[in-house]
Structures are given as structure tokens and as C-alpha cells.
Design a protein around this motif. Structure first.
Motif, mmCIF file in Angstrom:
data_model
loop_
_atom_site.group_PDB
_atom_site.id
_atom_site.type_symbol
_atom_site.label_atom_id
_atom_site.label_comp_id
_atom_site.label_asym_id
_atom_site.label_seq_id
_atom_site.Cartn_x
_atom_site.Cartn_y
_atom_site.Cartn_z
ATOM 1 N N UNK A 1 75.841 57.645 25.017
ATOM 2 C CA UNK A 1 75.278 58.862 24.411
ATOM 3 C C UNK A 1 75.544 58.933 22.903
ATOM 4 N N UNK A 2 74.569 59.415 22.165
ATOM 5 C CA UNK A 2 74.658 59.454 20.708
ATOM 6 C C UNK A 2 75.844 60.305 20.247
ATOM 7 N N UNK A 3 76.170 61.368 20.989
ATOM 8 C CA UNK A 3 77.301 62.215 20.604
ATOM 9 C C UNK A 3 78.588 61.394 20.612
ATOM 10 N N UNK B 1 82.149 56.334 15.804
ATOM 11 C CA UNK B 1 81.953 55.840 14.438
ATOM 12 C C UNK B 1 82.781 56.650 13.439
ATOM 13 N N UNK B 2 82.916 57.949 13.674
ATOM 14 C CA UNK B 2 83.761 58.784 12.819
ATOM 15 C C UNK B 2 85.196 58.283 12.877
ATOM 16 N N UNK B 3 85.660 57.994 14.083
ATOM 17 C CA UNK B 3 87.018 57.464 14.255
ATOM 18 C C UNK B 3 87.171 56.125 13.538
ATOM 19 N N UNK B 4 86.176 55.252 13.664
ATOM 20 C CA UNK B 4 86.236 53.949 12.993
ATOM 21 C C UNK B 4 86.286 54.124 11.474
ATOM 22 N N UNK B 5 85.462 55.030 10.956
ATOM 23 C CA UNK B 5 85.414 55.275 9.510
ATOM 24 C C UNK B 5 86.756 55.831 9.036
ATOM 25 N N UNK B 6 87.325 56.781 9.797
ATOM 26 C CA UNK B 6 88.620 57.359 9.434
ATOM 27 C C UNK B 6 89.725 56.308 9.435
ATOM 28 N N UNK C 1 72.940 46.538 8.049
ATOM 29 C CA UNK C 1 74.098 47.429 8.095
ATOM 30 C C UNK C 1 73.897 48.425 9.232
ATOM 31 N N UNK C 2 74.943 49.196 9.502
ATOM 32 C CA UNK C 2 74.835 50.245 10.523
ATOM 33 C C UNK C 2 73.739 51.239 10.136
ATOM 34 N N UNK C 3 73.635 51.552 8.843
ATOM 35 C CA UNK C 3 72.598 52.475 8.381
ATOM 36 C C UNK C 3 71.205 51.886 8.604
ATOM 37 N N UNK C 4 71.029 50.607 8.311
ATOM 38 C CA UNK C 4 69.732 49.957 8.560
ATOM 39 C C UNK C 4 69.332 50.092 10.023
ATOM 40 N N UNK C 5 70.276 49.818 10.920
ATOM 41 C CA UNK C 5 69.983 49.888 12.360
ATOM 42 C C UNK C 5 69.685 51.318 12.798
ATOM 43 N N UNK C 6 70.462 52.269 12.283
ATOM 44 C CA UNK C 6 70.244 53.666 12.651
ATOM 45 C C UNK C 6 68.872 54.148 12.181
ATOM 46 N N UNK C 7 68.473 53.740 10.970
ATOM 47 C CA UNK C 7 67.147 54.123 10.468
ATOM 48 C C UNK C 7 66.048 53.490 11.315
ATOM 49 N N UNK C 8 66.212 52.218 11.636
ATOM 50 C CA UNK C 8 65.216 51.519 12.454
ATOM 51 C C UNK C 8 65.069 52.180 13.830
ATOM 52 N N UNK D 1 71.405 61.624 13.850
ATOM 53 C CA UNK D 1 72.816 62.035 13.787
ATOM 54 C C UNK D 1 73.676 60.931 13.170
ATOM 55 N N UNK D 2 73.386 59.698 13.511
ATOM 56 C CA UNK D 2 74.156 58.575 12.965
ATOM 57 C C UNK D 2 73.799 58.352 11.495
ATOM 58 N N UNK D 3 72.524 58.498 11.156
ATOM 59 C CA UNK D 3 72.097 58.377 9.760
ATOM 60 C C UNK D 3 72.840 59.405 8.905
ATOM 61 N N UNK D 4 72.877 60.647 9.378
ATOM 62 C CA UNK D 4 73.555 61.708 8.624
ATOM 63 C C UNK D 4 75.046 61.418 8.466
ATOM 64 N N UNK D 5 75.676 60.930 9.528
ATOM 65 C CA UNK D 5 77.090 60.574 9.462
ATOM 66 C C UNK D 5 77.332 59.510 8.413
ATOM 67 N N UNK D 6 76.552 58.437 8.469
ATOM 68 C CA UNK D 6 76.738 57.328 7.534
ATOM 69 C C UNK D 6 76.440 57.732 6.090
ATOM 70 N N UNK D 7 75.356 58.468 5.885
ATOM 71 C CA UNK D 7 75.042 58.918 4.523
ATOM 72 C C UNK D 7 76.114 59.887 4.003
ATOM 73 N N UNK D 8 76.676 60.683 4.916
ATOM 74 C CA UNK D 8 77.765 61.588 4.540
ATOM 75 C C UNK D 8 79.015 60.858 4.078
ATOM 76 N N UNK D 9 79.109 59.597 4.458
ATOM 77 C CA UNK D 9 80.235 58.750 4.039
ATOM 78 C C UNK D 9 79.775 57.703 3.008
ATOM 79 N N UNK D 10 78.682 58.014 2.331
ATOM 80 C CA UNK D 10 78.153 57.180 1.235
ATOM 81 C C UNK D 10 77.745 55.774 1.644
ATOM 82 N N UNK D 11 77.159 55.641 2.823
ATOM 83 C CA UNK D 11 76.656 54.319 3.249
ATOM 84 C C UNK D 11 75.495 53.928 2.356
ATOM 85 N N UNK D 12 75.375 52.608 2.175
ATOM 86 C CA UNK D 12 74.287 52.078 1.326
ATOM 87 C C UNK D 12 73.202 51.509 2.194
#
Length: 191
Positions: free
Chosen positions: A141-143, A149-154, A168-175, A180-191
Motif C-alpha cells: 500500500x502507498x501509505x 521511505x520517510x524512515x529511510x530518508x530520516x 531515481x525514486x522520483x523518476x519512478x514515482x512520476x512514471x 503521495x511519493x512524488x510529494x514526499x520526495x520533492x519535499x525532501x528536495x529530490x532531483x
């Protein structure tokens, strides 16, 4: 079982034995490699007991986390072709959905427990896929994926690391249009 999961299980036996994950003796290493291979399959099917991992090294736990979150494979032997009516198809889908949901719930519990034992948030599998990108493509589940992913980033995961295909994770999430994952990654300055 997916070809990637089979490859991971086979390579686990070799890699763990060769890399000496365990102790000084080859027999101990090989026994651990067999255990890791079996545990990977159990984790994938929601049948692993997380307490078994309490004494493992972070790299071993990371490997089991990856086994747990990899997308599920079709049942052994594939899907049945004996279904003849629309009602049979609907009933079979409902039953399969219930089994999948139950397995996913077990896999979430296992992955959560494994992550509490300590793992390497920058773990890369044998073919160059980071744990964070594997989490994006997981069928869990995405939740839960956002939480993981939040735990991994922390814990210091590199969110801009690329997988074996240069994504990248952002590329895959966009594809995959996983907002929710896109917002998380962008919130942590993903490129």
C-alpha cells in the motif's frame, strides 16, 4: 516466483557464502546463506518471523527488507485458465484480491519489524537497485511505502541515487503517477 526474486534468492546463497556475512567458517557462512535464501522467500510470501532477524547484520536485514517489499509474483504455475463464466472470473478475482490483501498486510508487518532491527537505508541489491527505488515499485500500500521511505530518508537514504536503469525514486514515482511519493520526495528536495 518472479525471475528477479529467483535471481536474488540464488545470488543470496552465493553472495552471503562468498562475502562471509556470518562467521569465520565456510560451513557457517553457507548455512546462513541457505537461511537467508529461505527467509527471503518466506518474507516475500508474508510468512517470515521477523524475530529471526534480530541478530543479523544491517546488510542482511536490508536484504530481507528488499525481499519483503518487492512486488509479488504470480502464483506458481501461473493463473488458472479453467474459468469459463463471468461469474467464475469475478469470484476468482475477489478470492485472489483477498489473498493478495492478506499477504500484503503480513508483508507490511514483517517489513516494519525488520526495519526496527536496523538496516542500511542505502542498500543496493546485486544488480544495482537501491532500496528506496525498490520501495517505489513495490505492490505494498502507498501509505506504507510513504512511511517506509520517510524512515529511510530520516536514516540518511540518498533520495537521488539511481537504479540500474538510471532512474531515481522520483523518476519512478512520476512514471507511475504516485502523487503521495512524488510529494514526499520533492519535499525532501529530490532531483
Amino acid at each position: 516466483m518472479s525471475s528477479r526474486l529467483k535471481r536474488l534468492a540464488r545470488l543470496a546463497v552465493i553472495a552471503i557464502a562468498v562475502a562471509g556475512f556470518c562467521g569465520p567458517s565456510f560451513a557457517q557462512d553457507f548455512a546462513l546463506a541457505e537461511d537467508m535464501s529461505r527467509w527471503c522467500l518466506e518474507a516475500k510470501h508474508g510468512e517470515f518471523e521477523p524475530a529471526s532477524a534480530a541478530s543479523l547484520a544491517p546488510k542482511q536485514i536490508s536484504y530481507l527488507v528488499e525481499c519483503t517489499i518487492l512486488p509479488a509474483a504470480p502464483p506458481p504455475g501461473g493463473y488458472s485458465r479453467d474459468i469459463v463464466s463471468e461469474a467464475d472470473i469475478a469470484a476468482a478475482r475477489k478470492k485472489a484480491d483477498q489473498r493478495i490483501a492478506a499477504k500484503q498486510a503480513k508483508r507490511v508487518i514483517i517489513a516494519d519489524a525488520l526495519m526496527t532491527y536496523g538496516f542500511n537505508p542505502n542498500f543496493m541489491d546485486d544488480v544495482g537497485n537501491p532500496l528506496i527505488t525498490t520501495t517505489v515499485i513495490s505492490d505494498l500500500p502507498v501509505e506504507w511505502r510513504v512511511k517506509a521511505m520517510t524512515s529511510m530518508i530520516e536514516q540518511g537514504a540518498d533520495i537521488d541515487v539511481k537504479n540500474q536503469y538510471g532512474q531515481t525514486a522520483l523518476d519512478l514515482a512520476k512514471h507511475r503517477k504516485q502523487q503521495a511519493i512524488i510529494e514526499l520526495l520533492l519535499g525532501h528536495s529530490a532531483k
